[in-house]
Scaffold this motif. Structure first.
Motif, PDB file in Angstrom:
ATOM      1  N   SER A   2      36.151  45.781  44.629  1.00 12.87           N
ATOM      2  CA  SER A   2      35.386  45.604  43.310  1.00 12.87           C
ATOM      3  C   SER A   2      36.066  44.457  42.467  1.00 12.87           C
ATOM      4  O   SER A   2      37.315  44.628  42.367  1.00 12.87           O
ATOM      5  N   THR A   3      35.331  43.640  41.907  1.00 14.13           N
ATOM      6  CA  THR A   3      36.017  42.663  41.074  1.00 14.13           C
ATOM      7  C   THR A   3      36.564  43.157  39.806  1.00 14.13           C
ATOM      8  O   THR A   3      37.270  42.550  39.108  1.00 14.13           O
ATOM      9  N   ALA A   4      35.941  44.621  39.659  1.00  7.72           N
ATOM     10  CA  ALA A   4      36.519  45.103  38.197  1.00  7.72           C
ATOM     11  C   ALA A   4      37.974  45.306  38.320  1.00  7.72           C
ATOM     12  O   ALA A   4      38.648  45.508  37.351  1.00  7.72           O
ATOM     13  N   GLN A   5      38.701  45.161  39.321  1.00  3.61           N
ATOM     14  CA  GLN A   5      40.024  45.484  39.420  1.00  3.61           C
ATOM     15  C   GLN A   5      40.840  44.117  39.705  1.00  3.61           C
ATOM     16  O   GLN A   5      42.144  44.076  39.921  1.00  3.61           O
ATOM     17  N   SER A   6      40.194  43.056  39.544  1.00  5.56           N
ATOM     18  CA  SER A   6      40.759  41.591  39.822  1.00  5.56           C
ATOM     19  C   SER A   6      40.270  40.842  38.362  1.00  5.56           C
ATOM     20  O   SER A   6      39.338  40.954  37.888  1.00  5.56           O
ATOM     21  N   LEU A  10      34.611  34.055  35.537  1.00  6.69           N
ATOM     22  CA  LEU A  10      33.034  33.878  35.417  1.00  6.69           C
ATOM     23  C   LEU A  10      33.040  34.712  34.083  1.00  6.69           C
ATOM     24  O   LEU A  10      33.471  35.841  33.434  1.00  6.69           O
ATOM     25  N   ALA A  11      31.838  33.962  33.604  1.00  4.65           N
ATOM     26  CA  ALA A  11      31.200  34.499  32.500  1.00  4.65           C
ATOM     27  C   ALA A  11      30.610  36.003  32.441  1.00  4.65           C
ATOM     28  O   ALA A  11      30.606  36.947  31.569  1.00  4.65           O
ATOM     29  N   LEU A  12      30.057  36.055  33.637  1.00  2.00           N
ATOM     30  CA  LEU A  12      29.516  37.373  33.940  1.00  2.00           C
ATOM     31  C   LEU A  12      30.487  38.540  34.132  1.00  2.00           C
ATOM     32  O   LEU A  12      31.565  38.362  34.758  1.00  2.00           O
ATOM     33  N   ALA A  13      30.390  39.701  33.475  1.00  2.00           N
ATOM     34  CA  ALA A  13      31.348  40.813  33.375  1.00  2.00           C
ATOM     35  C   ALA A  13      31.432  41.125  35.023  1.00  2.00           C
ATOM     36  O   ALA A  13      30.683  41.343  35.741  1.00  2.00           O
TER      37      ALA A  13
END
Length: 203
Positions: A2-6, A10-13
């Motif tokens: 998940s990109t939530a951990q990196s 990018l502007a997108l959350a």
């Protein structure tokens, strides 16, 4: 992962990146939870902003909801696509309007002669398919944004679908998409993607 951990620039959350891209998958099974007309309208309200040449917007969508229509569609699918098309809560036929130029005076008023540019049927058909396929990509993102899974397929008899669903000859089927909440064993193993360096060249 998940990109939530990196870290991301990018502007997108990061959570939205995962929903639309990294964790999104093509579903092969679906639950029986219905996809409502209201949900589908919201999907369209996002997907309609896809960029198209001269704002031509050639994509047309047929929602297959009745058992009779679904049965007809299933007969045109390749064997491995028949079961999932028969059981998906909603299936859409995405087609290109070969007469999209009739709308150009309204949707592209900046060039009064825009409709004349597409007088040649071959030029018009090529443009209709090309631009409708851009819209198809946005349509799939719209499905994902709604928290649903898409199962796009081109494994079907397009000529048969066109004869059956578009007998007037003004629409050409492109993709059939199953839509809904993913069911048990919905995913095949993730296939590899080409790396940045394999795809991108700087000149």
């Amino acid at each position: 992962m998940s990109t939530a951990q990196s870290d991301t620039r990018l502007a997108l959350a990061a959570e939205a990146q995962d929903l639309l891209f990294r964790e999104a998958r093509t579903a092969n099974t679906f639950t029986d939870e219905p996809v409502t007309d209201e949900q589908f309208r919201e999907i369209y309200e996002l997907a309609k902003y896809a960029p198209t040449s001269m704002n031509q917007q050639p994509l047309r969508i047929v929602l297959v909801r009745t058992p009779e229509a679904r049965g007809r569609l299933v007969t045109h699918m390749l064997d491995n696509n028949k079961p999932k098309t028969a059981t998906a809560p909603l299936t859409a036929i995405l087609a290109a309007d070969l007469n999209f130029h009739d709308h150009l005076p309204t949707v592209f008023p900046h060039a009064p002669d825009a409709k004349d540019y597409f007088a040649d049927p071959e030029v018009r058909a090529h443009s209709a398919r090309f631009n409708a396929l851009i819209q198809v990509g946005y349509f799939i993102l719209g499905i994902r944004a709604a928290g649903l899974a898409a199962g796009p397929m081109n494994g079907f008899d397009a000529a048969g679908v066109d004869r059956d669903f578009f007998p007037a000859g003004d629409l050409a089927s492109l993709v059939v998409v199953n839509i809904g909440k993913p069911g048990p064993d919905a995913w095949f193993p993730r296939s590899p993607r080409l790396t940045y360096d394999q795809v991108v060249t700087v000149v």
